[in-house]
Design a protein around this motif. Structure first.
Motif, PDB file in Angstrom:
ATOM      1  N   GLN A  61       1.003  -1.156  -0.163  1.00  0.00           N
ATOM      2  CA  GLN A  61      -0.096  -0.123  -0.051  1.00  0.00           C
ATOM      3  C   GLN A  61       0.961   1.280  -0.086  1.00  0.00           C
ATOM      4  O   GLN A  61       0.490   2.296  -0.430  1.00  0.00           O
ATOM      5  CB  GLN A  61      -0.825  -0.021   1.172  1.00  0.00           C
ATOM      6  N   ARG A  62       2.180   1.255   0.449  1.00  0.00           N
ATOM      7  CA  ARG A  62       2.994   2.428   0.666  1.00  0.00           C
ATOM      8  C   ARG A  62       3.663   2.411  -0.473  1.00  0.00           C
ATOM      9  O   ARG A  62       4.046   3.646  -0.968  1.00  0.00           O
ATOM     10  CB  ARG A  62       3.933   2.189   1.971  1.00  0.00           C
ATOM     11  N   ALA A  63       4.093   1.477  -1.151  1.00  0.00           N
ATOM     12  CA  ALA A  63       5.026   1.521  -2.348  1.00  0.00           C
ATOM     13  C   ALA A  63       4.725   0.429  -3.423  1.00  0.00           C
ATOM     14  O   ALA A  63       4.957  -0.505  -2.962  1.00  0.00           O
ATOM     15  CB  ALA A  63       6.575   1.846  -2.092  1.00  0.00           C
ATOM     16  N   GLY A  67      11.814   3.020  -6.865  1.00  0.00           N
ATOM     17  CA  GLY A  67      12.826   3.375  -8.073  1.00  0.00           C
ATOM     18  C   GLY A  67      13.998   2.401  -8.032  1.00  0.00           C
ATOM     19  O   GLY A  67      13.799   1.330  -7.373  1.00  0.00           O
ATOM     20  N   ALA A  68      14.773   2.378  -8.746  1.00  0.00           N
ATOM     21  CA  ALA A  68      16.020   1.645  -8.601  1.00  0.00           C
ATOM     22  C   ALA A  68      16.676   1.948  -7.209  1.00  0.00           C
ATOM     23  O   ALA A  68      16.444   2.742  -7.023  1.00  0.00           O
ATOM     24  CB  ALA A  68      17.044   1.896 -10.062  1.00  0.00           C
ATOM     25  N   ASP A  69      17.618   0.959  -7.124  1.00  0.00           N
ATOM     26  CA  ASP A  69      18.242   0.810  -5.879  1.00  0.00           C
ATOM     27  C   ASP A  69      19.373   2.139  -5.862  1.00  0.00           C
ATOM     28  O   ASP A  69      20.448   1.780  -6.290  1.00  0.00           O
ATOM     29  CB  ASP A  69      18.572  -0.385  -5.238  1.00  0.00           C
ATOM     30  N   ILE A  70      19.191   3.148  -5.203  1.00  0.00           N
ATOM     31  CA  ILE A  70      20.003   4.466  -5.333  1.00  0.00           C
ATOM     32  C   ILE A  70      21.156   4.062  -4.498  1.00  0.00           C
ATOM     33  O   ILE A  70      22.463   4.160  -5.151  1.00  0.00           O
ATOM     34  CB  ILE A  70      19.386   5.554  -4.876  1.00  0.00           C
ATOM     35  N   LYS A  71      21.184   3.376  -3.548  1.00  0.00           N
ATOM     36  CA  LYS A  71      22.554   2.951  -2.717  1.00  0.00           C
ATOM     37  C   LYS A  71      23.257   1.927  -3.463  1.00  0.00           C
ATOM     38  O   LYS A  71      24.580   1.876  -3.156  1.00  0.00           O
ATOM     39  CB  LYS A  71      21.996   2.336  -1.411  1.00  0.00           C
ATOM     40  N   GLY A 110      10.681   6.845 -10.432  1.00  0.00           N
ATOM     41  CA  GLY A 110      11.915   6.364 -11.112  1.00  0.00           C
ATOM     42  C   GLY A 110      11.645   5.190 -11.950  1.00  0.00           C
ATOM     43  O   GLY A 110      10.788   4.780 -12.508  1.00  0.00           O
ATOM     44  N   GLY A 111      12.673   4.154 -11.548  1.00  0.00           N
ATOM     45  CA  GLY A 111      12.489   2.948 -12.017  1.00  0.00           C
ATOM     46  C   GLY A 111      11.410   2.124 -11.812  1.00  0.00           C
ATOM     47  O   GLY A 111      10.684   1.178 -12.378  1.00  0.00           O
ATOM     48  N   GLY A 112      10.580   2.570 -10.752  1.00  0.00           N
ATOM     49  CA  GLY A 112       9.370   1.906 -10.424  1.00  0.00           C
ATOM     50  C   GLY A 112       8.156   2.193 -11.076  1.00  0.00           C
ATOM     51  O   GLY A 112       7.347   1.511 -11.595  1.00  0.00           O
TER      52      GLY A 112
HETATM   53  C1  HXC Z   1      17.177   2.885  -2.133  1.00  0.00           C
HETATM   54  C2  HXC Z   1      15.508   3.750  -1.092  1.00  0.00           C
HETATM   55  C3  HXC Z   1      14.824   4.109  -2.250  1.00  0.00           C
HETATM   56  C4  HXC Z   1      15.633   3.813  -3.552  1.00  0.00           C
HETATM   57  C5  HXC Z   1      13.571   4.633  -0.781  1.00  0.00           C
HETATM   58  N1  HXC Z   1      14.435   4.108   0.091  1.00  0.00           N
HETATM   59  N2  HXC Z   1      13.841   4.928  -2.145  1.00  0.00           N
HETATM   60  N3  HXC Z   1      16.587   3.061  -1.153  1.00  0.00           N
HETATM   61  N4  HXC Z   1      16.694   3.334  -3.478  1.00  0.00           N
HETATM   62  N5  HXC Z   1      15.157   4.369  -4.545  1.00  0.00           N
HETATM   63  C6  HXC Z   1      14.961   3.597   1.101  1.00  0.00           C
HETATM   64  C7  HXC Z   1      15.215   4.890   2.353  1.00  0.00           C
HETATM   65  O1  HXC Z   1      16.501   4.843   1.961  1.00  0.00           O
HETATM   66  C8  HXC Z   1      14.918   4.381   3.511  1.00  0.00           C
HETATM   67  O2  HXC Z   1      15.693   3.373   4.121  1.00  0.00           O
HETATM   68  C9  HXC Z   1      13.329   3.675   3.187  1.00  0.00           C
HETATM   69  O3  HXC Z   1      13.502   3.154   1.908  1.00  0.00           O
HETATM   70  C10 HXC Z   1      12.297   4.450   3.472  1.00  0.00           C
HETATM   71  O4  HXC Z   1      12.385   5.665   2.867  1.00  0.00           O
HETATM   72  P1  HXC Z   1      12.430   7.156   3.283  1.00  0.00           P
HETATM   73  O5  HXC Z   1      13.086   8.165   2.428  1.00  0.00           O
HETATM   74  O6  HXC Z   1      12.688   7.181   4.745  1.00  0.00           O
HETATM   75  O7  HXC Z   1      10.637   7.197   3.174  1.00  0.00           O
HETATM   76  P2  HXC Z   1       9.817   8.673   3.088  1.00  0.00           P
HETATM   77  O8  HXC Z   1      10.234   9.621   3.973  1.00  0.00           O
HETATM   78  O9  HXC Z   1       8.317   8.232   3.303  1.00  0.00           O
HETATM   79  O10 HXC Z   1      10.009   8.915   1.461  1.00  0.00           O
HETATM   80  C11 HXC Z   1       9.335   8.182   0.481  1.00  0.00           C
HETATM   81  C12 HXC Z   1      10.226   8.543  -0.916  1.00  0.00           C
HETATM   82  C13 HXC Z   1      11.512   8.695  -0.745  1.00  0.00           C
HETATM   83  C14 HXC Z   1       9.585   9.817  -1.305  1.00  0.00           C
HETATM   84  C15 HXC Z   1       9.751   7.580  -1.680  1.00  0.00           C
HETATM   85  O11 HXC Z   1      12.109   7.393  -0.055  1.00  0.00           O
HETATM   86  C16 HXC Z   1      12.308   8.796  -1.960  1.00  0.00           C
HETATM   87  O12 HXC Z   1      12.357  10.050  -2.455  1.00  0.00           O
HETATM   88  N6  HXC Z   1      13.075   7.928  -2.630  1.00  0.00           N
HETATM   89  C17 HXC Z   1      13.649   7.964  -3.848  1.00  0.00           C
HETATM   90  C18 HXC Z   1      12.982   8.230  -4.962  1.00  0.00           C
HETATM   91  C19 HXC Z   1      13.771   8.536  -6.267  1.00  0.00           C
HETATM   92  O13 HXC Z   1      14.595   9.182  -6.393  1.00  0.00           O
HETATM   93  N7  HXC Z   1      13.535   7.353  -7.364  1.00  0.00           N
HETATM   94  C20 HXC Z   1      14.467   7.396  -8.435  1.00  0.00           C
HETATM   95  C21 HXC Z   1      15.581   6.323  -8.072  1.00  0.00           C
HETATM   96  S1  HXC Z   1      16.656   6.585  -9.616  1.00  0.00           S
HETATM   97  P3  HXC Z   1      16.675   4.014   5.361  1.00  0.00           P
HETATM   98  O14 HXC Z   1      17.491   2.504   5.572  1.00  0.00           O
HETATM   99  O15 HXC Z   1      17.684   4.881   4.825  1.00  0.00           O
HETATM  100  O16 HXC Z   1      15.743   4.295   6.351  1.00  0.00           O
HETATM  101  C22 HXC Z   1      15.802   5.437 -10.577  1.00  0.00           C
HETATM  102  C23 HXC Z   1      16.790   5.488 -11.945  1.00  0.00           C
HETATM  103  C24 HXC Z   1      16.149   4.717 -12.994  1.00  0.00           C
HETATM  104  O17 HXC Z   1      14.969   4.988 -10.304  1.00  0.00           O
HETATM  105  C25 HXC Z   1      16.997   4.063 -13.935  1.00  0.00           C
HETATM  106  C26 HXC Z   1      16.304   3.127 -14.626  1.00  0.00           C
HETATM  107  C27 HXC Z   1      15.976   2.016 -13.726  1.00  0.00           C
END
Ligand code: HXC
Length: 260
Positions: A61-63, A67-71, A110-112
């Motif tokens: 329900q939350r996600a 996206g792709a794993d940024i870390k 993003g990737g999601g």
């Molecule tokens: C790795 C992620 C992540 C991601 C969230 N997490 N998104 N880890 N990669 N993409 C992790 C957080 O680090 C955190 O872990 C936990 O999930 C919960 O996230 P929070 O940020 O604490 O939650 P919230 O404050 O509710 O914010 C939710 C959110 C935010 C708005 C979705 O997490 C966010 O902006 N995420 C990144 C979204 C993004 O930029 N996506 C595009 C990625 S690039 P910890 O352990 O730190 O608490 C991409 C490239 C595509 O997709 C290229 C082709 C595939």
């Protein structure tokens, strides 16, 4: 080896629908290498499973997926991503021949969002949030965000989400043409299953032809697409299911598909 980051179930009255749930809650289903490898393996198996007529991909329900794993990406360098064809395995989703319904609750970022757009139908929960926030982290969409969004939706919205990183609501995504229907979040998966069952009740052979034909509209020119559609339509006349479908209509009875 059993998958750890996805859950795969058979659902529906006839167990003819496969439900794949992305299950990496601590990282909001960030699409790391292991998760995508498990998804690819599972999709290949389901594509070859005659009991399954349609696949549903969902998250929590939350996600759906944040996206792709940024870390996992943070330390990568060009030779590794280019030379190693980073994200190549994602093609397993778009090359699946059975229909896939994305049931999106929560974040599809993003990737999601790109993963959802690789599916054939997108249903959204009313609180779903879509976006391509890559620009915020110094990169651009890499799995279809600039391309599929532009073709399926419209250029202005594609530009806006990709250039600003702004997130948009389920309603806006529907208006943009990305999403076909919106449901209350807690009804989303059951509605997707209903549609999945309806697709699974059709002839699997003909369903594959439909998917291929609609995809041609997004992958080729109009001229080629129309040609491909006509040829596939002609090809239905080489199947028993086409004869059965039309005969059943004339005899006022339900068809009995044999996928031959
Ligand atoms: C790795 C992620 C992540 C991601 C969230 N997490 N998104 N880890 N990669 N993409 C992790 C957080 O680090 C955190 O872990 C936990 O999930 C919960 O996230 P929070 O940020 O604490 O939650 P919230 O404050 O509710 O914010 C939710 C959110 C935010 C708005 C979705 O997490 C966010 O902006 N995420 C990144 C979204 C993004 O930029 N996506 C595009 C990625 S690039 P910890 O352990 O730190 O608490 C991409 C490239 C595509 O997709 C290229 C082709 C595939």
């Amino acid at each position: 080896k059993a998958p750890e980051m996805i859950k795969v179930e058979r659902v529906g009255a006839k167990k003819s629908v496969a439900l794949i749930t992305l299950n990496r809650p601590k990282a909001l289903n960030a699409l790391c290498k292991q998760l995508m490898a498990e998804l690819a393996t599972s999709l290949k198996e389901l594509d070859n499973d005659n009991q399954v007529g349609c696949i549903i991909l969902t998250g929590s329900q939350r996600a759906f997926a944040a996206g792709a794993d940024i870390k996992e990406m943070v330390d990568k360098k060009f030779p590794e991503v280019f030379g190693g064809s980073f994200l190549e395995e994602w093609n397993a989703v778009s090359s699946t021949r059975k229909p896939i319904i994305a049931a999106v609750n929560g974040f599809a970022l993003g990737g999601g969002n790109e993963l959802a757009m690789m599916c054939d139908i997108i249903y959204a929960g009313d609180k779903a949030i879509f976006g391509q926030p890559e620009v915020n982290i110094g990169t651009i969409p890499g799995a279809g965000g600039t391309q599929r969004w532009s073709r399926f939706g419209n250029k202005s919205m594609a530009m806006e989400v990709c250039l600003t990183g702004n997130k948009i609501s389920a309603q806006e995504a529907k208006e943009a043409g990305i999403v076909s229907k919106i449901f209350p979040a807690d009804k989303l998966v059951e509605e997707a299953i209903k549609t999945g069952e309806k697709i699974s009740d059709q002839s699997p052979l003909i369903v594959q032809m439909v998917k291929e034909a609609v995809n041609a509209a997004y992958e080729t020119t109009l001229k080629q697409g129309l040609q491909e559609e006509r040829r596939l339509f002609h090809a239905t006349f080489a199947t028993n299911d086409r004869k059965e479908g039309m005969t059943a209509f004339a005899e006022k009875r339900p068809p009995n598909w044999t996928s031959t």
